[in-house]
Scaffold this active site. Structure first.
Site, PDB file in Angstrom:
ATOM      1  N   ASP A 180       0.817  -1.258   0.091  1.00 39.27           N
ATOM      2  CA  ASP A 180       0.009   0.170   0.112  1.00 39.27           C
ATOM      3  C   ASP A 180       0.837   1.366   0.116  1.00 39.27           C
ATOM      4  OD1 ASP A 180      -3.090   1.007   0.483  1.00 39.27           O
ATOM      5  OD2 ASP A 180      -1.867   2.116   1.770  1.00 39.27           O
ATOM      6  N   TYR A 314      -2.698  11.345   1.480  1.00 36.38           N
ATOM      7  CA  TYR A 314      -3.046  11.227   0.138  1.00 36.38           C
ATOM      8  C   TYR A 314      -2.885  12.363  -0.625  1.00 36.38           C
ATOM      9  CZ  TYR A 314      -4.402   6.414   0.541  1.00 36.38           C
ATOM     10  OH  TYR A 314      -4.414   4.871   0.755  1.00 36.38           O
ATOM     11  N   HIS A 370      -4.774  -7.670   0.550  1.00 37.16           N
ATOM     12  CA  HIS A 370      -3.979  -6.416   0.562  1.00 37.16           C
ATOM     13  C   HIS A 370      -3.161  -6.254   1.817  1.00 37.16           C
ATOM     14  CE1 HIS A 370      -3.625  -1.903  -0.198  1.00 37.16           C
ATOM     15  NE2 HIS A 370      -3.907  -1.987   1.093  1.00 37.16           N
TER      16      HIS A 370
END
Length: 405
Positions: A180, A314, A370
């Site tokens: 990630d 982000y 994930h």
């Protein structure tokens, strides 16, 4: 940089626990369309069940005691233009003196507890496989690390902080593992500190920019074979589906994290739903228990900077969605290992991993998603042992440290 490491224990105040209890008592749930299930988001039934457990029976003090079994510390790390940031980290040393120093970096919506299950596997002493000294920090804004107080803390600032933490701990040379955003930051660390300090790294979510005709003509031309290449077609179709249906969170967090932050900071149920959706959808049939979910969410709720600070990463990494996550980076020749897990939502053609760097190790698994270190710790640990063990492509990549007892 400070010259001290302070032992750390998680100790949430009774007042914070009472505030959470009151907020859970006052929850107002939304309505839900008949038969909606997961099509519109997290089902109301799931959130009601988790809320009831959080309010009435989840034992945070028990979870807290288990977390405090990890060797945790904090220290100040000076970052250019940002001053000192107090960083929380787990530092578990192997009993093997020449163990390989490994920096384990989480992503979102993860945190330092992603290392929980793989930690004893990586630090185990053996004459049959390498052992590692493991450093697992909470990224700034996550868990119990301080958050930056001004804008612009982007990829190379994270890399600087992570690198300086390893230097502070006495690791002039080290290896790296991440998925990630841990993978994304690994690209920056490799670009900034590759070869001299970062000797090799591993990713369980290998992705980068797509190939272009000018920079990657062979991989670009491979796209022309898609009508005749079933595997390539399926991989790109999966990526398209995820971009259309699974990246709403990304667009919000990369553009208006402050707006979202009011809900995350004030509503434990809003935070629960926002993260639980990702925990549920991003795994490969992993059987989350309600206790596991609520412990995971509670770390966000009780985090040092509050549950809204983490989503800003982000925005910073993309300049407010003005560019991709890898601004200012390029291919590097630092040895790279990659592992592919079938339940990983971000699935691109495996050949594209070579766009990231010098791929020297590759494995593909039949289970896992994930959160590979949490879902399939044995498989991920095995990959790292193969990559850095005898006969592996990164064996003795750090001089004098092969990790064997």
């Amino acid at each position: 940089m400070s010259n001290w490491a302070r032992p750390f224990t998680v100790d949430v105040s009774d007042a914070d626990l009472e505030l959470l209890r009151k907020k859970l008592e006052l929850v107002r749930f939304p309505d839900e369309l008949q038969g909606a299930d997961w099509e519109y988001g997290v089902p109301l039934e799931d959130i009601k069940r988790l809320t009831s457990h959080w309010r009435h029976s989840f034992d945070w003090r028990k979870a807290e005691a288990e977390i405090n079994k990890f060797p945790q510390f904090t220290t100040d790390i000076e970052v250019d233009d940002y001053g000192a940031l107090n960083v929380h980290y787990v530092h578990q040393k192997s009993t093997v003196e020449n163990a390989v120093p490994l920096l384990f970096v989480h992503g979102w919506p993860g945190h330092f507890l992603e290392v929980r299950k793989i930690l004893p596997l990586l630090t185990a002493a053996s004459a049959e496989h390498p052992s590692f000294h493991v450093v697992a920090p909470s990224l700034p804004g996550f868990g119990f690390s301080e958050a930056p107080s001004k804008p612009g803390f982007a990829g190379y600032r994270y890399a600087e902080l992570l690198h300086k933490l390893m230097l502070f701990l006495g690791y002039e040379e080290y290896v790296y593992q991440g998925g990630d955003l841990g993978h994304v930051l690994g690209v920056y660390v490799a670009n900034a500190y590759g070869h001299k300090h970062l000797k090799a790294w591993h990713s369980n979510m290998p992705f980068y920019r797509p190939p272009s005709l000018l920079s990657n003509p062979l991989l670009f031309l491979e796209l022309l074979t898609m009508p005749f290449n079933k595997t390539l077609s399926e991989q790109l179709s999966a990526a398209t589906r995820f971009r259309k249906k699974g990246m709403g969170y990304y667009q919000v967090q990369a553009t208006t994290p402050q707006t979202l932050g009011y809900s995350l900071a004030d509503s434990p149920i809003g935070l629960l739903a926002w993260i639980y959706e990702k925990l549920y959808k991003a795994v490969d049939h992993y059987p989350w228990t309600d206790d596991e979910v609520l412990e995971w969410i509670s770390v966000y709720w009780f985090s040092r900077p509050g549950p809204a600070a983490n989503v800003r990463i982000y925005y910073e990494l993309t300049g407010g969605n003005a560019h991709d996550l890898f601004e200012g980076t390029r291919w590097t020749s630092v040895p790279l290992g990659v592992s592919f897990f079938p339940g990983e939502p971000v699935r691109l053609p495996k050949s594209w991993a070579h766009l990231i760097g010098n791929v020297v190790f590759q494995s593909e698994h039949d289970a896992g998603g994930h959160f590979a270190a949490f879902e399939q710790p044995e498989k991920l640990a095995s990959d790292l042992r193969k990559m850095f063990g005898r006969g592996g492509p990164a064996y003795r990549v750090i001089s004098g440290k092969d990790g064997y007892a």
